[in-house]
Motif scaffolding. Structure first.
Motif, PDB file in Angstrom:
ATOM      1  N   GLY A 143       0.797  -1.209   0.000  1.00 54.84           N
ATOM      2  CA  GLY A 143       0.000   0.000   0.000  1.00 54.84           C
ATOM      3  C   GLY A 143       0.827   1.254   0.000  1.00 54.84           C
ATOM      4  O   GLY A 143       0.331   2.338  -0.330  1.00 54.84           O
ATOM      5  N   SER A 144       2.108   1.167   0.406  1.00 55.43           N
ATOM      6  CA  SER A 144       2.981   2.330   0.382  1.00 55.43           C
ATOM      7  C   SER A 144       3.381   2.647  -1.059  1.00 55.43           C
ATOM      8  O   SER A 144       3.433   1.758  -1.924  1.00 55.43           O
ATOM      9  N   TYR A 145       3.667   3.928  -1.335  1.00 53.46           N
ATOM     10  CA  TYR A 145       4.032   4.313  -2.693  1.00 53.46           C
ATOM     11  C   TYR A 145       4.846   5.591  -2.651  1.00 53.46           C
ATOM     12  O   TYR A 145       4.845   6.336  -1.664  1.00 53.46           O
ATOM     13  N   ILE A 146       5.573   5.856  -3.744  1.00 50.77           N
ATOM     14  CA  ILE A 146       6.397   7.054  -3.853  1.00 50.77           C
ATOM     15  C   ILE A 146       5.491   8.268  -4.035  1.00 50.77           C
ATOM     16  O   ILE A 146       4.568   8.262  -4.848  1.00 50.77           O
ATOM     17  N   GLY A 147       5.760   9.323  -3.251  1.00 52.02           N
ATOM     18  CA  GLY A 147       4.986  10.547  -3.344  1.00 52.02           C
ATOM     19  C   GLY A 147       4.295  10.876  -2.051  1.00 52.02           C
ATOM     20  O   GLY A 147       4.326  10.119  -1.071  1.00 52.02           O
ATOM     21  N   ASN A 148       3.656  12.037  -2.021  1.00 52.65           N
ATOM     22  CA  ASN A 148       2.937  12.509  -0.855  1.00 52.65           C
ATOM     23  C   ASN A 148       1.657  11.713  -0.649  1.00 52.65           C
ATOM     24  O   ASN A 148       1.002  11.317  -1.607  1.00 52.65           O
ATOM     25  N   CYS A 149       1.272  11.493   0.600  1.00 48.65           N
ATOM     26  CA  CYS A 149       0.060  10.711   0.871  1.00 48.65           C
ATOM     27  C   CYS A 149      -1.200  11.394   0.360  1.00 48.65           C
ATOM     28  O   CYS A 149      -2.232  10.735   0.184  1.00 48.65           O
ATOM     29  N   ASN A 150      -1.137  12.702   0.162  1.00 53.72           N
ATOM     30  CA  ASN A 150      -2.319  13.413  -0.322  1.00 53.72           C
ATOM     31  C   ASN A 150      -2.477  13.325  -1.838  1.00 53.72           C
ATOM     32  O   ASN A 150      -3.448  13.835  -2.383  1.00 53.72           O
ATOM     33  N   ILE A 151      -1.525  12.735  -2.540  1.00 49.25           N
ATOM     34  CA  ILE A 151      -1.602  12.598  -3.990  1.00 49.25           C
ATOM     35  C   ILE A 151      -1.938  11.159  -4.329  1.00 49.25           C
ATOM     36  O   ILE A 151      -1.142  10.251  -4.091  1.00 49.25           O
ATOM     37  N   LEU A 152      -3.134  10.936  -4.841  1.00 50.23           N
ATOM     38  CA  LEU A 152      -3.577   9.577  -5.181  1.00 50.23           C
ATOM     39  C   LEU A 152      -3.420   9.371  -6.683  1.00 50.23           C
ATOM     40  O   LEU A 152      -4.060  10.047  -7.472  1.00 50.23           O
ATOM     41  N   TYR A 153      -2.583   8.434  -7.090  1.00 54.57           N
ATOM     42  CA  TYR A 153      -2.402   8.202  -8.514  1.00 54.57           C
ATOM     43  C   TYR A 153      -2.419   6.733  -8.873  1.00 54.57           C
ATOM     44  O   TYR A 153      -2.423   6.371 -10.030  1.00 54.57           O
ATOM     45  N   ARG A 154      -2.421   5.853  -7.843  1.00 56.05           N
ATOM     46  CA  ARG A 154      -2.390   4.427  -8.164  1.00 56.05           C
ATOM     47  C   ARG A 154      -3.766   3.969  -8.651  1.00 56.05           C
ATOM     48  O   ARG A 154      -4.795   4.486  -8.196  1.00 56.05           O
TER      49      ARG A 154
END
Length: 632
Positions: free
Chosen positions: A370-381
């Motif tokens: 569930g973790s991903y590169i980028g800010n948590c407020n940016i949803l792109y997955r």
């Protein structure tokens, strides 16, 4: 006895003479006197040539006299002058001409003669310019020019106009029924697959009966443009690029969008690129970006759509939107630290944006699903982006809220997070795409800087199937203001409709009720009604109404009649029908025998019958019915 000359004139007549009394003698054996030879009367006839309409009454005709009326050896030539049709328009007309002959031994019974000849419609030509559909591919401007082959009557096409119908194959795509000086031009809405050229058949239907129609073909091109990205989109069709990511991560920092179009064209084509941020409604032009490619470079955090237009001769002929390119700000920490911004999701579902050394990013993400590169407020997955919700026309908003709640289980790792969903823009009765938003209530797991945007597509409503009336029989004693029947629209989707009636002098509409307003009840007549549903879609139908037939009676209409009349007989089972028409002295003038299984209408041809009163007899089995008929 003999005239001195055989021609017309006053001549000496000489004859041999004798007497029958011998007591007398004649002073001469011959005698003479004067007498007149009158001209022999002949009747001249003319033959006129049919002609194509040319706007005048001039006619071409030749004349003749009966050969049997001309004395053997004589020659009589007929001259024809001033031949003219009675009318200049198309039709069969009387042609009258002045006639004369060149032999003085004959005279004409009349110095004019007449016959009939035809004036036929004049031919036309139609030319239509090749056309290209508009930017959205749903409309095209078509221009047709109509000419008469005889330029002297071009005014007939210019002033009377007509209609030009456009077809692709057997399908009519539209028409134009207004013109200026023979030019028909207008916008036609189209629904043709993009990326192809089509042959349009254009048919001119003249408004003047003096002209004939014409056809031609031309080409309509509906362009299609596609956009491809050099970086592969994710499952939701979005391309993600990273700003400031360490080189060791191998993440793309840009993507190149390439536009291509079909069908191919041997002409200069220009491109224009635009962009629109996720929170904007209008695209902004990218000045100077007029090539077929455009490179998007990551720069902090943004989500954008990109649009390209194809222009030919300064007109947009196709466009497309690439959705979406997401730029993720990946760098964090101080310059030169080679750290990466990561949204860290803990096993209990909590999220936190942290700075991680580039060489530790892969291990962190793999160890924390569930973790991903980028800010948590940016949803792109892909698994975190709302899917398009597609619903049928007139779907209640509660169902949509339920679907959003179902999708949110994927967004928030199967946690039930309460949301406030804004649905003010949603209209279940209007097809289209609606933008809804969802805001999270305060919770211990998630916090968003912006509301979640959710797109809802309301599908087009299927067209109603038919219009029916619960009674189509007109009572014989129908009075003005009485109810005939109630209209009903057969529509599985919508039960609310608005009705309209094409103006009719016999009936009127009150809501869905058909009301009688006439006086005499005809044997039958047809009304045209329309039904409009709440989606604004309208269907039109013709409904036939017939007068009720009394027992052991039938209906004759029209009556009185001239060339023909119709009889309507009401049957509830199959039977042999005997039809006879008697004149005033009882002679059968029309007779027919037919088999019918249900109510029917039979046409009787009255040509050849004298005017007067007739008796029509219809026999069905053992029942004999009669009605009087007046022939005018």
């Amino acid at each position: 006895a003999a005239f001195a000359e055989a021609n017309v004139g006053t001549w000496t007549v000489i004859a041999d003479v004798s007497i029958d009394n011998t007591n007398y003698s004649l002073t001469s054996r011959t005698a003479s006197d004067e007498a007149e030879i009158f001209a022999k009367e002949l009747t001249a006839t003319i033959d006129a040539e049919d002609k194509t309409y040319d706007g005048n009454t001039d006619a071409e005709a030749t004349g003749s006299v009966p050969a049997e009326d001309v004395i053997s050896g004589d020659v009589v030539n007929v001259s024809v002058e001033n031949a003219a049709f009675a009318e200049a328009n198309v039709g069969t007309w009387t042609v009258i001409a002045d006639v004369s002959i060149d032999n003085t031994n004959y005279s004409l019974t009349s110095v004019t003669a007449e016959t009939t000849a035809n004036i036929t419609p004049a031919p036309t030509t139609i030319t239509v310019q090749d056309a290209i559909a508009n930017c959205d591919g749903n409309k095209v401007t078509l221009t047709a020019t109509v000419k008469t082959k005889n330029t002297a009557i071009q005014g007939e096409a210019d002033t009377e106009g007509g209609k030009v119908i456009f077809r692709v194959g057997d399908k009519e795509i539209g028409f134009i029924d207004s013109s200026t000086n023979g030019v028909f031009s207008g916008d036609i809405s189209i629904d043709l697959p993009r990326g192809s050229s089509y042959e349009i058949i254009s048919e001119f239907i003249p408004g003047s009966g003096n002209l004939s129609g014409s056809e031609t073909d031309s080409k309509l091109t509906v362009f299609e443009v596609t956009i491809k990205s050099s970086e592969k989109p994710n499952e939701n069709g979005n391309v993600v690029i990273f700003d400031g990511a360490a080189n060791s991560l191998g993440l793309p920092s840009s993507t190149t969008l390439t536009a291509d179009f079909k069908p191919s064209l041997d002409a200069e084509v220009n491109y224009q690129w635009y962009f629109k941020n996720a929170d904007e409604d209008v695209f902004t032009i990218l000045t100077g970006e007029t090539k077929s490619t455009y490179t998007v470079i990551a720069s902090e955090d943004f989500t954008r759509e990109y649009k390209v237009e194809i222009n030919i001769d300064g007109n947009c002929v196709a466009n497309n939107i690439f959705s979406k390119v997401v730029s993720v700000e990946a760098s964090c920490g101080k310059a030169g630290q080679n750290k990466v911004q990561v949204c860290h999701v803990t096993p209990n579902g909590k999220r936190k944006t942290i700075c991680v050394s580039a060489n530790a990013v892969e291990a962190l993400i793999n160890g924390n699903p569930g973790s991903y590169i980028g800010n948590c407020n940016i949803l792109y997955r892909a698994d975190q982006e709302p899917e398009l919700i597609t619903v049928a026309w007139n779907t209640p908003v509660e169902i949509i809220k339920g679907e959003i709640a179902t999708q949110s289980m994927k967004w928030f790792n199967r946690k039930q997070i309460k949301m406030n969903i804004s649905t003010e823009s949603y209209n279940s009765l209007q097809p289209g795409i609606y933008a809804l938003t969802a805001e999270l209530e305060v919770n211990e797991f998630y916090e968003l800087n912006e509301p979640i945007a959710i797109s809802v597509l309301v599908l087009e409503k299927p067209l109603a199937l038919d219009i029916a009336i619960n009674n189509n029989q007109l009572a014989n004693d129908l009075r003005s203001g009485q109810l005939i029947g109630t209209l009903n629209t057969i529509d599985p989707i919508d039960n609310i409709h608005v009705y309209n009636l094409v103006e009719n002098e016999l009936v009127e509409l009150n809501g869905d009720q058909l009301i009688w307003k006439g006086s005499q009840v005809p044997a039958k007549f047809t009304i045209q009604v329309t039904s409009t549903d709440r989606a604004g879609q309208t269907i039109s139908r013709e409904i036939q109404l017939t007068r009720e037939i009394r027992p052991n009676r039938f209906i004759l209409f029209p009556n009185p009649a001239q060339n023909q009349t119709n009889l309507m007989v009401d049957l509830d089972e199959g039977v042999q029908i005997e039809i006879r028409v008697f004149d005033a002295v009882g002679r059968v003038v029309i007779q027919d025998s037919i088999y019918r299984e249900e109510t029917f209408i039979q046409t009787l041809n009255l040509d050849g019958l004298a005017t007067g009163m007739y008796l029509v007899q219809v026999k069905t089995g053992d029942i004999i019915m009669t009605e009087r008929l007046i022939k005018r």
